[in-house]
Design an enzyme around this catalytic site. Structure first.
Site, PDB file in Angstrom:
ATOM      1  N   GLU A 280      -0.747   3.296 -15.525  1.00  0.00           N
ATOM      2  CA  GLU A 280       0.518   3.157 -16.256  1.00  0.00           C
ATOM      3  C   GLU A 280       0.271   2.633 -17.681  1.00  0.00           C
ATOM      4  O   GLU A 280       1.020   2.920 -18.602  1.00  0.00           O
ATOM      5  CB  GLU A 280       1.488   2.229 -15.507  1.00  0.00           C
ATOM      6  CG  GLU A 280       2.927   2.432 -15.956  1.00  0.00           C
ATOM      7  CD  GLU A 280       3.936   1.579 -15.216  1.00  0.00           C
ATOM      8  OE1 GLU A 280       3.540   0.704 -14.424  1.00  0.00           O
ATOM      9  OE2 GLU A 280       5.140   1.759 -15.458  1.00  0.00           O
ATOM     10  N   HIS A 309     -18.165   6.915   4.058  1.00  0.00           N
ATOM     11  CA  HIS A 309     -18.530   8.084   4.867  1.00  0.00           C
ATOM     12  C   HIS A 309     -17.876   9.356   4.341  1.00  0.00           C
ATOM     13  O   HIS A 309     -18.317  10.449   4.625  1.00  0.00           O
ATOM     14  CB  HIS A 309     -18.179   7.828   6.336  1.00  0.00           C
ATOM     15  CG  HIS A 309     -19.047   6.748   6.908  1.00  0.00           C
ATOM     16  ND1 HIS A 309     -20.143   6.996   7.689  1.00  0.00           N
ATOM     17  CD2 HIS A 309     -19.015   5.409   6.728  1.00  0.00           C
ATOM     18  CE1 HIS A 309     -20.748   5.855   7.986  1.00  0.00           C
ATOM     19  NE2 HIS A 309     -20.073   4.871   7.414  1.00  0.00           N
ATOM     20  N   LYS A 413      12.144   7.855 -14.264  1.00  0.00           N
ATOM     21  CA  LYS A 413      13.285   7.115 -13.712  1.00  0.00           C
ATOM     22  C   LYS A 413      14.599   7.773 -14.138  1.00  0.00           C
ATOM     23  O   LYS A 413      15.522   7.909 -13.356  1.00  0.00           O
ATOM     24  CB  LYS A 413      13.271   5.666 -14.222  1.00  0.00           C
ATOM     25  CG  LYS A 413      12.232   4.756 -13.565  1.00  0.00           C
ATOM     26  CD  LYS A 413      12.362   3.336 -14.090  1.00  0.00           C
ATOM     27  CE  LYS A 413      11.273   2.418 -13.544  1.00  0.00           C
ATOM     28  NZ  LYS A 413      11.326   1.056 -14.054  1.00  0.00           N
TER      29      LYS A 413
HETATM   30  O1  PA5 Z   1       4.645  -2.020 -14.887  1.00  0.00           O
HETATM   31  C1  PA5 Z   1       5.811  -1.663 -14.972  1.00  0.00           C
HETATM   32  O2  PA5 Z   1       6.516  -1.972 -15.932  1.00  0.00           O
HETATM   33  C2  PA5 Z   1       6.459  -0.845 -13.869  1.00  0.00           C
HETATM   34  O3  PA5 Z   1       5.536  -0.470 -12.890  1.00  0.00           O
HETATM   35  C3  PA5 Z   1       7.574  -1.644 -13.242  1.00  0.00           C
HETATM   36  O4  PA5 Z   1       7.057  -2.812 -12.685  1.00  0.00           O
HETATM   37  C4  PA5 Z   1       8.300  -0.848 -12.158  1.00  0.00           C
HETATM   38  O5  PA5 Z   1       8.786   0.343 -12.700  1.00  0.00           O
HETATM   39  C5  PA5 Z   1       9.444  -1.670 -11.569  1.00  0.00           C
HETATM   40  O6  PA5 Z   1      10.335  -2.068 -12.566  1.00  0.00           O
HETATM   41  P1  PA5 Z   1      11.298  -3.301 -12.368  1.00  0.00           P
HETATM   42  O7  PA5 Z   1      10.469  -4.517 -12.130  1.00  0.00           O
HETATM   43  O8  PA5 Z   1      12.077  -3.389 -13.629  1.00  0.00           O
HETATM   44  O9  PA5 Z   1      12.169  -2.992 -11.168  1.00  0.00           O
END
Ligand code: PA5
EC number: 5.3.1.9
Length: 438
Positions: A280, A309, A413
């Site tokens: 990410e 394995h 999203k």
């Molecule tokens: O690292 C990030 O920003 C994302 O992976 C968020 O943690 C994830 O989309 C969840 O978002 P939120 O904590 O706003 O629900």
């Protein structure tokens, strides 16, 4: 590299100044309060740590208890992505064999998965604490989980608010709900802490403390690593070595995937945690100057020796499109477990398998990096998290991208929300009008 280091620090500072545009590396939070935007916030952060510990102690001792039981026995933790994988990894790695509260995670909208947890907890719902973790307080998956869990409580005539804890940004939708309904507790998240780097904020520390994990030791380990990865001497800076290894392995273009094999059951989720953190942060189409660059390092993995394995066949002889990351736990070499063969324990075998895999890869000109920790404990887990957070920041600076935003995930999203809205309006039409489709 010096320039990359300076750029990374500037980017992190910029992330604090412009939290809407960027996201801050979370491991600074609590440990490096100098970087917090205001002195008041620095103080607030220190107080929050004390509040987390006090809350956990009261829950564990029963000083805070649910209406129909002497104390809480279980936790349901609802969250996704960065708000789930840190807590999941830390629980797997560090939760004691008999934790004061046993944690269960809802990190998906899979009805069967949610149902399974609620069925398992059917007889202990009245002593189960619910953590709803969402930085934005508006992500559909945790909202979905929260509504399902709320209904389960209502089904047993339990007042959900007396079991619920919100961990979210102040004034988010979730925070407003928690405030209006008078939930048991609310812990704040901050804009400048990124979701995937939030393990050392309330997101990770509240669930860890509730399970009896030493959160001060996690923070100390992270602080040690933070100091170690600020040194300008590259050869003595483990994060710099990691970032440069990734850079050269993939020709600065992410041409090689990162295959992660921790040789330790309790570190299995480290592979998934790294997927979250690395993919990410580094999977970006544009660089900081707006050029199209298609950067990123794909991460996948499992654990050794179990999965060698399958993996070692592919890694030694298959397409050489990866570099391996082997996580070694030193204490296994001297493990006090019973001897399997004269002078050789299970731990010796585990360590031998790791070294054998590395050798087999090396012989066939396949790259691997070994990260060695003395043992799995709160200090080393804190250090591991801080090491990779810093390495990701440095790599991003080397290739001139922003590690602290996630336009791709936001687009996903949005697209999902649009489809769900469409579905909802179709259902409304079907329910209100006697459509021929019914
Ligand atoms: O690292 C990030 O920003 C994302 O992976 C968020 O943690 C994830 O989309 C969840 O978002 P939120 O904590 O706003 O629900």
């Amino acid at each position: 590299f010096d320039q990359a280091f300076a750029d990374m620090v500037a980017l992190e500072k910029g992330a604090i100044a412009n939290p809407d545009e960027n996201r801050m590396v979370g491991h600074y939070w609590l440990r490096n309060p100098d970087l917090a935007p205001t002195p008041e916030l620095t103080q607030e952060i220190a107080q929050t740590l004390e509040q987390i510990e006090a809350f956990a102690e009261k829950i564990q001792t029963g000083a805070i208890h649910p209406p129909r039981a002497n104390r809480f026995t279980d936790i349901i933790s609802i969250g996704i992505g960065g708000s789930a994988l840190g807590p999941q990894f830390v629980a797997e790695a560090l939760s004691p064999d008999f934790p004061p509260l046993k944690i269960h995670f809802i990190d998906n909208t899979d009805p069967a998965g949610i149902d399974r947890i609620l069925t398992q907890l059917r007889n202990s719902l009245a002593s189960t604490l619910v953590l709803v973790i969402s930085k934005s307080g508006g992500t559909p998956e945790p909202r979905n989980g929260m509504i399902e869990v709320k209904k389960a409580y209502a089904g047993q005539n339990l007042e959900f608010s007396q079991y619920a804890v919100a961990i979210t940004s102040v004034d988010s939708n979730l925070d407003k709900i928690a405030k209006a309904e008078g939930w048991l507790a609310r812990f704040p998240m901050y804009d400048w802490v990124g979701g995937r780097t939030s393990e050392m904020s309330t997101v990770g520390l509240v669930p860890a403390a509730l399970q009896g994990i030493d959160i001060r030791a996690i923070l100390e380990g992270a602080k040690e690593m933070d100091d170690a990865t600020r040194v300008a001497d590259i050869k003595n800076n483990p994060a710099a070595l990691l970032a440069l290894s990734w850079y050269y392995a993939g020709n600065g273009k992410g041409e090689k995937d990162m295959v992660v094999l921790p040789y330790k059951d309790s570190l299995l989720l480290f592979s998934r945690y790294l997927q979250q953190l690395v993919m990410e942060s580094l999977g970006k189409e544009k660089d900081l100057d707006g050029n199209t660059v298609y950067q990123g390092i794909a991460v996948y993995g499992n654990k050794g020796s179990t999965d060698q394995h399958a993996y070692v066949q592919q890694l030694r002889e298959g397409v050489p499109n990866f570099f391996a990351t082997l996580i070694e736990v030193l204490e296994d070499r001297q493990s006090p477990s019973p001897e399997i063969d004269p002078g050789v324990t299970s731990g010796d075998y585990l360590s031998g398998f790791l070294q054998g895999t590395r050798q087999a890869l090396y012989e066939n000109h396949r790259d691997s990096i070994t990260v060695t920790i003395p043992q799995v404990n709160p200090r080393t887990v804190g250090a591991l998290i801080a090491l990779y957070e810093r390495a990701v920041g440095l790599y991003a600076s080397l290739v001139n991208i922003n590690a602290y935003h996630q336009p791709g995930v936001e687009a996903g999203k949005k697209a999902a929300a649009a489809i769900l809205d469409l579905q909802k309006s179709v259902i409304e039409v079907l329910q209100t009008e006697k459509s021929p489709l019914t």
